[in-house]
Structure formats: C-alpha cells, structure tokens
Design a protein around this motif. Sequence first.
Motif, short mmCIF file in Angstrom:
data_model
loop_
_atom_site.label_atom_id
_atom_site.label_comp_id
_atom_site.label_asym_id
_atom_site.label_seq_id
_atom_site.Cartn_x
_atom_site.Cartn_y
_atom_site.Cartn_z
N GLY A 178 95.01 31.24 -14.02
CA GLY A 178 94.62 29.97 -14.63
C GLY A 178 95.69 28.90 -14.52
O GLY A 178 96.82 29.16 -14.09
N PRO A 179 95.34 27.69 -14.91
CA PRO A 179 96.33 26.62 -14.91
C PRO A 179 97.55 27.02 -15.75
O PRO A 179 97.40 27.58 -16.84
CB PRO A 179 95.59 25.44 -15.55
CG PRO A 179 94.15 25.75 -15.36
CD PRO A 179 94.04 27.25 -15.38
N GLY A 180 98.72 26.79 -15.25
CA GLY A 180 99.94 27.15 -15.97
C GLY A 180 100.40 28.57 -15.73
O GLY A 180 101.30 29.06 -16.41
N TRP A 181 99.83 29.25 -14.73
CA TRP A 181 100.19 30.65 -14.49
C TRP A 181 101.67 30.80 -14.14
O TRP A 181 102.30 31.77 -14.55
CB TRP A 181 99.29 31.27 -13.42
CG TRP A 181 99.56 30.76 -12.04
CD1 TRP A 181 99.03 29.66 -11.45
CD2 TRP A 181 100.44 31.34 -11.07
NE1 TRP A 181 99.53 29.51 -10.17
CE2 TRP A 181 100.40 30.53 -9.91
CE3 TRP A 181 101.27 32.46 -11.06
CZ2 TRP A 181 101.14 30.80 -8.77
CZ3 TRP A 181 102.01 32.73 -9.92
CH2 TRP A 181 101.94 31.91 -8.80
N ALA A 225 95.64 35.85 -5.83
CA ALA A 225 95.95 34.85 -4.82
C ALA A 225 94.68 34.13 -4.36
O ALA A 225 94.67 32.91 -4.19
CB ALA A 225 96.66 35.49 -3.63
N ARG A 226 93.61 34.89 -4.17
CA ARG A 226 92.34 34.28 -3.74
C ARG A 226 91.82 33.31 -4.79
O ARG A 226 91.42 32.18 -4.47
CB ARG A 226 91.30 35.37 -3.47
CG ARG A 226 89.95 34.81 -3.04
CD ARG A 226 88.92 35.91 -2.82
NE ARG A 226 88.78 36.83 -3.92
CZ ARG A 226 88.07 36.58 -5.03
NH1 ARG A 226 87.47 35.42 -5.18
NH2 ARG A 226 87.97 37.48 -5.98
N ARG A 285 90.85 27.75 -6.61
CA ARG A 285 91.05 26.69 -7.62
C ARG A 285 91.77 25.51 -7.00
O ARG A 285 91.42 24.35 -7.23
CB ARG A 285 91.82 27.24 -8.82
CG ARG A 285 92.00 26.22 -9.92
CD ARG A 285 92.60 26.80 -11.19
NE ARG A 285 93.74 27.66 -11.00
CZ ARG A 285 95.00 27.23 -10.91
NH1 ARG A 285 95.27 25.96 -10.98
NH2 ARG A 285 95.99 28.09 -10.75
N ALA A 286 92.79 25.77 -6.18
CA ALA A 286 93.53 24.69 -5.53
C ALA A 286 92.62 23.93 -4.57
O ALA A 286 92.70 22.69 -4.48
CB ALA A 286 94.74 25.26 -4.79
#
Length: 142
Positions: free
Chosen positions: A42-45, A112-113, A118-119
């Motif tokens: 998630g965001p902030g990982w 990673a996937r 998300r990116a």
Amino acid sequence: MRTEHRPSPAVARPNPWQWLRYAFGGRLPRRLSAWVLADTTGPGWARRHLSRSVVQLMPLVVLCMFVPVGTAYRLTAALGGLLVGLMYSLALMVETTEHRVAKAGYPAGTAARLREERAERARTARVEQRHPYRVGGAGSFD
C-alpha cells in the motif's frame, strides 16, 4: 488486467506484540495475511519498512550506550550503526518485503506486481489529468 487485492477497512490488524514479532521477521497468523499484503504494497510501504528497520536496530543502539567509553564514542557508534543498518535495509527493501509476503502465503512476486500495478494506475491518472481530451491511443481524440 489483474485486480489489486485491497483489504476491507475491517481487515484484522496485529496486536502490538504480534507487530513487534513481525518487525523482527516473525510470521503472523494466517488471518493477518491480508494485512501483511496491504502493509507491504500500500501507499507508504517504504516508510513502514524503514520504521520496522529502526525498530530492529534499536537494541544495537541501546547496547552502544552501555559500552564503557566516552559519550562521543558511544553516540558515534550508535549513529553509525543505525545509518549502516538503514543503508542495508534500503538496499534489500524489495527482497525483504517480498519475503514477508511469501511467508504470509502469497506467491513469490505478488508484492512487486501489486506495487507496479498501483504505480502504473497512478501514471495513467497523471497523464489523463494533464491531457483530459486524450481518450484513445497516442494522438487519437474522440
């Protein structure tokens, strides 16, 4: 296109002792697998990874305070150990989070996937925001 696994807001979270064990590399109960995936993708990982690394390095920093030498040496050793540890942690960040996800029961490469998907969605959203009239492929307008 694959769908991203997003835990619901009611996803179980580890208690403080479980989180501490998890921070030091321990496995969490199976019911917390969705939380592990969200934590590592998630965001902030990356920020959360560094937080876990600091927790792992704190015993070393505390032990440096008890070495019978001058305060300046102890502080330098503690800070140096912390910085070197964080450098290694950053260098191995992707592999470490991937290992955590695999221990939670997900196939290798899942974290990673999901981060890449998300990116890609974020990149697409930025392009659409900059070029709101570009709907089709390159140069096509509807």
